[in-house]
Design an enzyme around this catalytic site. Structure first.
Site, mmCIF file in Angstrom:
data_model
loop_
_atom_site.group_PDB
_atom_site.id
_atom_site.type_symbol
_atom_site.label_atom_id
_atom_site.label_comp_id
_atom_site.label_asym_id
_atom_site.label_seq_id
_atom_site.Cartn_x
_atom_site.Cartn_y
_atom_site.Cartn_z
ATOM 1 N N LYS A 8 4.925 -8.930 -7.565
ATOM 2 C CA LYS A 8 4.006 -7.986 -8.234
ATOM 3 C C LYS A 8 4.643 -6.603 -8.238
ATOM 4 C CE LYS A 8 2.527 -5.536 -4.469
ATOM 5 N NZ LYS A 8 2.908 -4.122 -4.264
ATOM 6 N N PRO A 91 13.301 -9.723 -3.332
ATOM 7 C CA PRO A 91 13.837 -9.031 -2.167
ATOM 8 C C PRO A 91 12.734 -8.694 -1.155
ATOM 9 C CG PRO A 91 13.908 -7.612 -4.104
ATOM 10 C CD PRO A 91 13.478 -8.949 -4.581
ATOM 11 N N LEU A 96 7.279 -5.535 -3.411
ATOM 12 C CA LEU A 96 7.098 -6.484 -4.517
ATOM 13 C C LEU A 96 6.199 -7.655 -4.116
ATOM 14 C CD1 LEU A 96 10.796 -6.485 -5.766
ATOM 15 C CD2 LEU A 96 8.817 -5.618 -7.045
ATOM 16 N N GLY A 98 6.580 -10.091 -1.979
ATOM 17 C CA GLY A 98 7.253 -11.389 -1.897
ATOM 18 C C GLY A 98 6.614 -12.323 -0.872
ATOM 19 N N SER A 100 3.669 -12.113 0.397
ATOM 20 C CA SER A 100 2.279 -12.364 -0.015
ATOM 21 C C SER A 100 2.231 -13.426 -1.107
ATOM 22 C CB SER A 100 1.636 -11.081 -0.549
ATOM 23 O OG SER A 100 1.675 -10.078 0.432
ATOM 24 N N ASP A 133 -2.286 -8.057 0.189
ATOM 25 C CA ASP A 133 -1.915 -8.347 -1.199
ATOM 26 C C ASP A 133 -2.068 -9.825 -1.572
ATOM 27 O OD1 ASP A 133 -1.323 -5.692 -1.578
ATOM 28 O OD2 ASP A 133 0.835 -5.930 -1.243
HETATM 29 O O1 C5P Z 1 -2.457 -6.153 5.250
HETATM 30 P P1 C5P Z 1 -0.983 -5.923 5.332
HETATM 31 O O2 C5P Z 1 -0.296 -6.883 6.264
HETATM 32 O O3 C5P Z 1 -0.347 -5.850 4.003
HETATM 33 O O4 C5P Z 1 -0.841 -4.480 5.950
HETATM 34 C C1 C5P Z 1 0.249 -4.076 6.754
HETATM 35 C C2 C5P Z 1 -0.041 -2.705 7.351
HETATM 36 O O5 C5P Z 1 -0.020 -1.709 6.312
HETATM 37 C C3 C5P Z 1 -1.404 -2.533 7.999
HETATM 38 O O6 C5P Z 1 -1.392 -2.941 9.340
HETATM 39 C C4 C5P Z 1 -1.629 -1.027 7.881
HETATM 40 O O7 C5P Z 1 -0.877 -0.336 8.857
HETATM 41 C C5 C5P Z 1 -0.996 -0.700 6.531
HETATM 42 N N1 C5P Z 1 -1.973 -0.722 5.443
HETATM 43 C C6 C5P Z 1 -2.882 0.332 5.317
HETATM 44 N N2 C5P Z 1 -3.807 0.318 4.304
HETATM 45 C C7 C5P Z 1 -3.840 -0.698 3.414
HETATM 46 C C8 C5P Z 1 -2.917 -1.766 3.507
HETATM 47 C C9 C5P Z 1 -2.003 -1.751 4.544
HETATM 48 O O8 C5P Z 1 -2.865 1.271 6.102
HETATM 49 N N3 C5P Z 1 -4.757 -0.679 2.438
#
Ligand code: C5P
Length: 289
Positions: A8, A91, A96, A98, A100, A133
């Site tokens: 994405k 990558p 992107l 990946g 997810s 994501d």
């Molecule tokens: O949910 P995901 O694993 O993608 O998020 C990784 C980290 O990115 C979270 O632990 C958080 O620190 C940060 N994050 C955030 N706000 C979001 C998405 C992610 O602060 N909306």
């Protein structure tokens, strides 16, 4: 079963604020592209994953694909297994989506192969608990995504758009970029999402180029200055606009047509091995015939 898990890009990413749990409230325009990882899933007694490519992807318990498969198995209360073979092209640490996309493909694939009949609401909740994501990647196309990834609104897209994506440097960690965002002295300007929605509906790349933007760019560029250099270079090679995707470190160049994108990609590949010529698509996961 053979699947493509599509990457994405973000046409627009606005940060609306930081919540008490540390997550950030976002408003984004997310778009699936043809670039993707290939997965083959077969029924088996054990649950195993074999990886080709992407040397920095963890292959053991830390891999999001295996975590997603185990979580689905627990939620459905079954004891089946699967042999998953994955060829990485997207990558890593690029913004992107990946990992997810791979997890989304495995959730959809195993829901079908294991005959679980789990509905969208339950799958979306399970996906969200694994990563922000993943709900988007299960459906894909063009969507406005709000909250922390769980609110998805399908939008019309008037035309396919032609892109060159480059990752000019090492990957970036999403939590590190959000922490850098929180530490910025001045809040970055959010992009005009309504203008981008209108440009996408009309299939107008020039108007989309004017509306594109990412509020996380000022947080990522000081960590990886190559991002700004790659955006400038893509525009020099003919991109109407180039902007970082997600929390980086990949940069997406938007082109007026396929020929312009192809020309720029030929220049970019000589500078950065991780350069990809691609275009938008209307799905997050596709089934290979
Ligand atoms: O949910 P995901 O694993 O993608 O998020 C990784 C980290 O990115 C979270 O632990 C958080 O620190 C940060 N994050 C955030 N706000 C979001 C998405 C992610 O602060 N909306």
């Amino acid at each position: 079963m053979r699947l493509i898990a599509h990457a994405k890009v973000n046409w627009a990413l606005s940060v609306l604020g930081r919540r008490d749990d540390g997550y950030h409230e976002l408003d984004m325009l997310m778009q699936s592209v043809e670039l993707g990882d290939s997965l083959e899933i077969r029924l088996d007694e054990e649950l195993t994953l074999t990886l080709h490519g992407g040397p920095r992807v963890p292959s053991g318990d830390g891999n999001l694909v295996l975590r997603a498969a185990r979580r689905l198995r627990e939620a459905a209360g079954v004891a089946q297994g699967a042999r998953i073979t994955m060829k990485k092209r997207i990558p890593v640490g690029a913004g992107l989506g990946g990992g997810s996309a791979d997890a989304a493909a495995v959730l959809l694939g195993l829901n079908a192969l294991w005959n679980l009949h789990m509905g969208w609401q339950d799958l979306r909740a399970l996906a969200r608990s694994l990563g922000s994501d993943i709900p988007f990647c299960m459906v894909g196309g063009l969507r406005r995504v709000r909250g922390t990834g769980e609110q998805l609104e399908a939008l019309p897209c008037g035309a396919p758009f032609h892109l060159v994506i480059v990752q000019p440097c090492a990957g970036l960690s999403t939590p590190k970029v959000f922490a850098a965002y929180d530490a910025l002295a001045v809040r970055p300007r959010n992009p005009d999402i309504e203008a981008a929605v209108a440009a996408l509906a009309q299939g107008d790349p020039a108007a989309l180029a004017r509306a594109m933007g990412n509020a996380l760019t000022p947080a990522s560029v000081p960590i990886r200055p190559q991002i700004a250099m790659a955006a400038q270079t893509l525009e020099h090679f003919g991109a109407l606009r180039a902007e970082m995707t997600g929390s980086g470190s990949a940069v997406v160049g938007l082109f007026a047509n396929a020929q312009d994108a192809d020309f720029a990609w030929r220049q970019c590949i000589a500078l950065w091995p991780k350069s990809y010529l691609t275009r938008t698509t209307d799905r997050g996961v596709s089934l290979c015939p």
